[in-house]
Enzyme design. Structure first.
Site, PDB file in Angstrom:
ATOM      1  N   HIS A  34      51.965  58.906  35.009  1.00  0.00           N
ATOM      2  CA  HIS A  34      53.366  58.590  35.496  1.00  0.00           C
ATOM      3  C   HIS A  34      53.764  60.113  36.269  1.00  0.00           C
ATOM      4  O   HIS A  34      52.716  60.839  36.262  1.00  0.00           O
ATOM      5  CB  HIS A  34      54.196  58.162  34.473  1.00  0.00           C
ATOM      6  CG  HIS A  34      54.114  59.206  33.461  1.00  0.00           C
ATOM      7  ND1 HIS A  34      54.535  60.567  33.108  1.00  0.00           N
ATOM      8  CD2 HIS A  34      53.815  59.010  32.117  1.00  0.00           C
ATOM      9  CE1 HIS A  34      54.373  61.024  32.240  1.00  0.00           C
ATOM     10  NE2 HIS A  34      53.907  60.184  31.325  1.00  0.00           N
ATOM     11  N   HIS A  37      52.842  63.428  34.724  1.00  0.00           N
ATOM     12  CA  HIS A  37      51.203  63.685  34.992  1.00  0.00           C
ATOM     13  C   HIS A  37      51.046  64.239  36.431  1.00  0.00           C
ATOM     14  O   HIS A  37      50.421  65.259  36.735  1.00  0.00           O
ATOM     15  CB  HIS A  37      50.182  62.501  34.993  1.00  0.00           C
ATOM     16  CG  HIS A  37      50.015  62.077  33.388  1.00  0.00           C
ATOM     17  ND1 HIS A  37      50.860  60.886  33.046  1.00  0.00           N
ATOM     18  CD2 HIS A  37      49.546  62.748  32.320  1.00  0.00           C
ATOM     19  CE1 HIS A  37      50.725  60.532  31.813  1.00  0.00           C
ATOM     20  NE2 HIS A  37      49.805  61.626  31.181  1.00  0.00           N
TER      21      HIS A  37
END
Ligand code: PAF
Length: 285
Positions: A34, A37
């Site tokens: 997501h 990251h």
């Protein structure tokens, strides 16, 4: 972006980069990526010439009653997202590559001290699993820099300690927590939450902010922790802990210390266990 599965192929590519004098940044993940990251990836990119990510859902860091089997596995979407974000290489090892003797018989790494409380107390063996897989990944990739999110604060301290204690030639860099508009820290586990729970879950961040304000106002740490647990429980959580600790090592703060602290919460909403933290560094110490 290439996707590699074998240690041999990985070493060949990284070896070429190293021979060319390129600085290598590494973002280890368990996938289901997501925006949080991707911000780790950008942190690596700012510091390095080549950026490599790994996706591996590490069995040894899950307890017997935890969510290893149902942990979301979304490799195609992860690979597409990483490529779009300008990742140079994705390493997706098989379990046998990281654990050639199996997970039960594996050599394990036990980081002392910083792993023994909070998450360590509620998830026995979790940090040994994290340290064990991170050491293997760092040995395989041999990056100059590895990025870990502040969201998993105790994990970050554990890995810093692992690197320092075992003289690993890598800089461990912390990246800030990304939050949803309502303050909920981004996490792969948020997708277990219903829309209503997602709104409710913002109470964790609000409680952390209230803890920070109470520290600054001078309330006692024990009282602040008790109030935080009561507030979370009243909002429908089952709270594992709401704690104020020294930010460096998670030790209990000496009496009167108001600076260099971190507030940490772990709480369950329905079947989902969420963690978050907030630095308290108010310049008064
Ligand atoms: O934070 C994670 O996603 C994992 O704990 C890590 C560091 C990739 C090790 O499996």
């Amino acid at each position: 972006m290439d996707m590699l599965h074998s240690a041999q192929d990985l070493r060949a590519v990284v070896g070429r980069w190293r021979t060319a004098g390129l600085r290598i940044g590494f973002v280890p993940t368990m996938g289901n990526l997501h925006a949080g990251h991707y911000s780790l990836l950008r942190t690596a990119r700012e510091r390095c010439d080549r950026v490599l990510a790994s996706v591996f859902v590490n069995p040894t860091q899950f307890g017997p009653n935890e969510d290893f089997a149902r942990y979301p596995r979304t490799l195609d979407a992860d690979a597409a997202g990483l490529a779009e974000q300008g990742c140079d290489l994705l390493f997706v090892p098989e379990t046998a590559t990281l654990y050639p003797f199996g997970t039960e018989a594996a050599t394990r790494v036990d980081v002392r001290g910083v792993t023994e409380m909070l998450e360590g107390a509620f998830r026995p063996g979790h940090f040994a699993g994290v340290a064990t897989v991170v050491l293997r990944l760092l040995n395989l990739v041999q990056p100059d820099v590895a990025i870990f999110g502040r969201k998993d604060y105790q994990q970050l301290l554990t890995i810093r300690r692992l690197a320092a204690d075992l003289c690993l030639p890598v800089d461990i860099v912390a990246a800030p927590t990304l939050r949803e508009a309502n303050g909920l820290a981004m996490s792969s586990r948020n997708q277990y939450l219903s829309p209503v729970e997602r709104e409710q879950a913002a109470a964790i961040h609000h409680t952390l902010q209230a803890m920070r304000e109470s520290v600054i106002r001078g309330e006692t740490l024990a009282q602040i922790e008790a109030n935080a647990v009561a507030a979370l429980d009243a909002s429908g959580f089952r709270t594992d802990y709401a704690a104020l600790r020294c930010a460096d090592d998670l030790a209990l703060p000496p009496a009167g210390q108001r600076d260099g602290l971190v507030a940490l919460i772990a709480a369950r909403l329905g079947n989902t266990r969420l963690i978050d933290n907030l630095a308290i560094d108010n310049g008064v110490g």
